[in-house]
Scaffold this motif. Structure first.
Motif, PDB file in Angstrom:
ATOM      1  N   PRO A 169      46.788  45.224  42.937  1.00 11.28           N
ATOM      2  CA  PRO A 169      47.435  44.446  43.996  1.00 11.28           C
ATOM      3  C   PRO A 169      47.956  45.343  45.114  1.00 11.28           C
ATOM      4  O   PRO A 169      48.465  46.436  44.872  1.00 11.28           O
ATOM      5  CB  PRO A 169      48.584  43.740  43.259  1.00 11.28           C
ATOM      6  CG  PRO A 169      48.138  43.700  41.820  1.00 11.28           C
ATOM      7  CD  PRO A 169      47.366  44.968  41.611  1.00 11.28           C
TER       8      PRO A 169
ATOM      9  N   LEU B  67      45.426  35.403  52.525  1.00 13.08           N
ATOM     10  CA  LEU B  67      46.452  36.330  52.058  1.00 13.08           C
ATOM     11  C   LEU B  67      47.455  36.598  53.167  1.00 13.08           C
ATOM     12  O   LEU B  67      47.090  36.631  54.351  1.00 13.08           O
ATOM     13  CB  LEU B  67      45.805  37.640  51.609  1.00 13.08           C
ATOM     14  CG  LEU B  67      44.778  37.535  50.471  1.00 13.08           C
ATOM     15  CD1 LEU B  67      44.129  38.892  50.228  1.00 13.08           C
ATOM     16  CD2 LEU B  67      45.423  37.002  49.205  1.00 13.08           C
TER      17      LEU B  67
ATOM     18  N   GLU C 199      49.410  30.428  49.559  1.00 13.23           N
ATOM     19  CA  GLU C 199      50.050  29.280  48.910  1.00 13.23           C
ATOM     20  C   GLU C 199      51.493  29.567  48.518  1.00 13.23           C
ATOM     21  O   GLU C 199      52.269  28.642  48.237  1.00 13.23           O
ATOM     22  CB  GLU C 199      49.234  28.857  47.684  1.00 13.23           C
ATOM     23  CG  GLU C 199      49.248  29.825  46.529  1.00 13.23           C
ATOM     24  CD  GLU C 199      48.232  30.956  46.665  1.00 13.23           C
ATOM     25  OE1 GLU C 199      48.085  31.734  45.696  1.00 13.23           O
ATOM     26  OE2 GLU C 199      47.583  31.067  47.737  1.00 13.23           O
ATOM     27  N   LEU C 200      51.880  30.848  48.532  1.00 19.67           N
ATOM     28  CA  LEU C 200      53.247  31.229  48.182  1.00 19.67           C
ATOM     29  C   LEU C 200      54.163  31.358  49.392  1.00 19.67           C
ATOM     30  O   LEU C 200      55.340  31.709  49.251  1.00 19.67           O
ATOM     31  CB  LEU C 200      53.230  32.560  47.419  1.00 19.67           C
ATOM     32  CG  LEU C 200      52.426  32.571  46.114  1.00 19.67           C
ATOM     33  CD1 LEU C 200      52.428  33.968  45.504  1.00 19.67           C
ATOM     34  CD2 LEU C 200      52.959  31.538  45.135  1.00 19.67           C
ATOM     35  N   VAL C 201      53.617  31.072  50.571  1.00 18.33           N
ATOM     36  CA  VAL C 201      54.366  31.256  51.821  1.00 18.33           C
ATOM     37  C   VAL C 201      54.632  29.897  52.464  1.00 18.33           C
ATOM     38  O   VAL C 201      53.782  28.995  52.405  1.00 18.33           O
ATOM     39  CB  VAL C 201      53.570  32.160  52.784  1.00 18.33           C
ATOM     40  CG1 VAL C 201      54.290  32.299  54.124  1.00 18.33           C
ATOM     41  CG2 VAL C 201      53.351  33.529  52.141  1.00 18.33           C
TER      42      VAL C 201
ATOM     43  N   VAL D  17      51.406  42.000  49.731  1.00 21.24           N
ATOM     44  CA  VAL D  17      50.393  40.999  50.062  1.00 21.24           C
ATOM     45  C   VAL D  17      50.379  39.935  48.974  1.00 21.24           C
ATOM     46  O   VAL D  17      50.232  40.246  47.786  1.00 21.24           O
ATOM     47  CB  VAL D  17      49.002  41.630  50.206  1.00 21.24           C
ATOM     48  CG1 VAL D  17      47.942  40.552  50.447  1.00 21.24           C
ATOM     49  CG2 VAL D  17      48.997  42.631  51.351  1.00 21.24           C
ATOM     50  N   VAL D  18      50.530  38.674  49.395  1.00 21.96           N
ATOM     51  CA  VAL D  18      50.562  37.557  48.445  1.00 21.96           C
ATOM     52  C   VAL D  18      49.614  36.473  48.918  1.00 21.96           C
ATOM     53  O   VAL D  18      49.160  36.465  50.069  1.00 21.96           O
ATOM     54  CB  VAL D  18      51.992  36.984  48.303  1.00 21.96           C
ATOM     55  CG1 VAL D  18      52.965  38.063  47.825  1.00 21.96           C
ATOM     56  CG2 VAL D  18      52.464  36.371  49.617  1.00 21.96           C
ATOM     57  N   GLY D  19      49.310  35.525  48.066  1.00 19.81           N
ATOM     58  CA  GLY D  19      48.497  34.386  48.447  1.00 19.81           C
ATOM     59  C   GLY D  19      49.229  33.489  49.424  1.00 19.81           C
ATOM     60  O   GLY D  19      50.458  33.331  49.352  1.00 19.81           O
TER      61      GLY D  19
ATOM     62  N   TYR E 103      48.659  37.833  58.431  1.00 19.57           N
ATOM     63  CA  TYR E 103      47.872  37.099  57.444  1.00 19.57           C
ATOM     64  C   TYR E 103      46.399  37.212  57.794  1.00 19.57           C
ATOM     65  O   TYR E 103      46.023  37.525  58.934  1.00 19.57           O
ATOM     66  CB  TYR E 103      48.325  35.636  57.332  1.00 19.57           C
ATOM     67  CG  TYR E 103      47.643  34.662  58.251  1.00 19.57           C
ATOM     68  CD1 TYR E 103      46.529  33.921  57.821  1.00 19.57           C
ATOM     69  CD2 TYR E 103      48.109  34.437  59.549  1.00 19.57           C
ATOM     70  CE1 TYR E 103      45.910  33.006  58.652  1.00 19.57           C
ATOM     71  CE2 TYR E 103      47.497  33.524  60.379  1.00 19.57           C
ATOM     72  CZ  TYR E 103      46.387  32.799  59.924  1.00 19.57           C
ATOM     73  OH  TYR E 103      45.772  31.904  60.750  1.00 19.57           O
TER      74      TYR E 103
ATOM     75  N   ARG F  51      50.835  39.083  54.373  1.00 16.96           N
ATOM     76  CA  ARG F  51      51.698  40.265  54.205  1.00 16.96           C
ATOM     77  C   ARG F  51      53.123  39.810  54.470  1.00 16.96           C
ATOM     78  O   ARG F  51      53.408  39.190  55.514  1.00 16.96           O
ATOM     79  CB  ARG F  51      51.277  41.339  55.196  1.00 16.96           C
ATOM     80  CG  ARG F  51      52.156  42.577  55.237  1.00 16.96           C
ATOM     81  CD  ARG F  51      51.790  43.602  54.192  1.00 16.96           C
ATOM     82  NE  ARG F  51      52.210  44.935  54.622  1.00 16.96           N
ATOM     83  CZ  ARG F  51      52.138  46.014  53.869  1.00 16.96           C
ATOM     84  NH1 ARG F  51      51.656  45.937  52.652  1.00 16.96           N
ATOM     85  NH2 ARG F  51      52.525  47.187  54.331  1.00 16.96           N
ATOM     86  N   VAL F  52      54.021  40.089  53.550  1.00 18.44           N
ATOM     87  CA  VAL F  52      55.400  39.614  53.644  1.00 18.44           C
ATOM     88  C   VAL F  52      56.348  40.803  53.578  1.00 18.44           C
ATOM     89  O   VAL F  52      56.171  41.714  52.759  1.00 18.44           O
ATOM     90  CB  VAL F  52      55.713  38.618  52.503  1.00 18.44           C
ATOM     91  CG1 VAL F  52      57.174  38.188  52.558  1.00 18.44           C
ATOM     92  CG2 VAL F  52      54.800  37.405  52.587  1.00 18.44           C
TER      93      VAL F  52
END
Length: 288
Positions: free
Chosen positions: A141, A184, A149-151, A145-147, A195, A186-187
């Motif tokens: 990972p 994806l 759907e989590l934002v 960086v997250v999917g 994104y 970036r948070v």
């Protein structure tokens, strides 16, 4: 409903089912269309797609998608090779442009057609190069960086709006949720700093958009998207990077991507400014 008939050519709005055929034409031209793009395209403006027929046979296509009351985007301008030089393209073009009304219209034009577009009132805003190649997959990972759907969708829509000439919530919702597309984000400190989306295509997997606050954010996203592309069997990616953001080309070259062909973003009039320093990859050459 916008439609026209000239001689033996009849131009009328196209259906989503019609667009499977147009996608195959685009593939024959080497455009590398996404395999499942059409539903998201039609979600933005179902009336913005046109097909020209001669004696019932499809011979030409174009899209003029309205985003809001000020901006539209022209794409998929195609005439079958055996029907070129007969005026069918111009009739298809004029019919579809009427759909835009008084909006400023954007397009991405290949060099061979740019003089024709200038004669139709388009001026060049900037140039874009397609970079293609294999980006080494990350070992695991990528930090931050997250999917998607989590934002928070509202936060992502606001980020997108800063990087595009119009708000596009209908398109964005469909684009992020299309089966096979991997989105994806970036948070940092609880907010998006970029994104990107990667999707299967006719040839290399297509990345777009790639929006990011910094080159480091863009690099993290590009690495993660390249890894995601391998999940659907593609070792190679293609991303259309604007010359207006020099950091984009530097990133592509650092990752071993090579420029293949170029286009020019052209518009008929003023458009809402975007945060150009955030645009490392345009969404699509077909819808802007």
């Amino acid at each position: 409903m916008t439609s026209a008939s000239t001689g033996s050519l009849s131009v009328a709005p196209a259906t989503l089912r019609d667009w499977d055929l147009v996608r195959s034409w685009a593939a024959e031209e080497g455009w590398n269309p996404g395999l499942a793009d059409a539903p998201a395209f039609f979600a933005q403006d179902p009336g913005g797609f046109f097909l020209g027929r001669v004696d019932g046979e499809p011979v030409s296509a174009i899209s003029v998608v309205n985003y809001d009351e000020a901006y539209a985007f022209l794409g998929f301008y195609l005439v079958r090779p055996e029907f070129r030089g007969l005026g069918h393209g111009l009739t298809t073009w004029r019919t579809a442009l009427a759909h835009a009304g008084g909006r400023s219209v954007g397009l991405d034009g290949v060099p061979a057609q740019q003089d024709n577009y200038r004669r139709s009132g388009f001026t060049t805003a900037y140039r874009t190069a397609r970079y293609v190649g294999e980006v080494p997959a990350p070992d695991g990972p990528v930090a931050g960086v997250v999917g998607a759907e989590l934002v928070d969708p509202a936060a992502l829509a606001a980020y997108d709006a800063a990087c595009h000439h119009a708000d596009r919530p209908r398109f964005l919702s469909a684009w992020l949720g299309t089966p096979g597309h991997r989105a994806l984000v970036r948070v940092a400190e609880g907010r998006p700093t970029g994104y990107g989306v990667v999707r299967p295509a006719q040839d290399e997997a297509r990345v777009g958009p790639l929006f990011a606050d910094t080159a480091a954010d863009a690099a993290a996203l590009l690495d993660a998207l390249a890894g995601a592309a391998r999940d659907f069997g593609s070792d190679r990616i293609a991303v259309d990077m604007p010359e207006a953001n020099p950091a984009a080309a530097r990133l592509a070259l650092e990752r071993g991507l090579e420029p293949t062909f170029e286009t020019a973003r052209m518009c008929t009039g003023p458009v809402r400014p975007v945060a150009r320093e955030r645009v490392f990859g345009v969404t699509t050459l077909e819808l802007g």
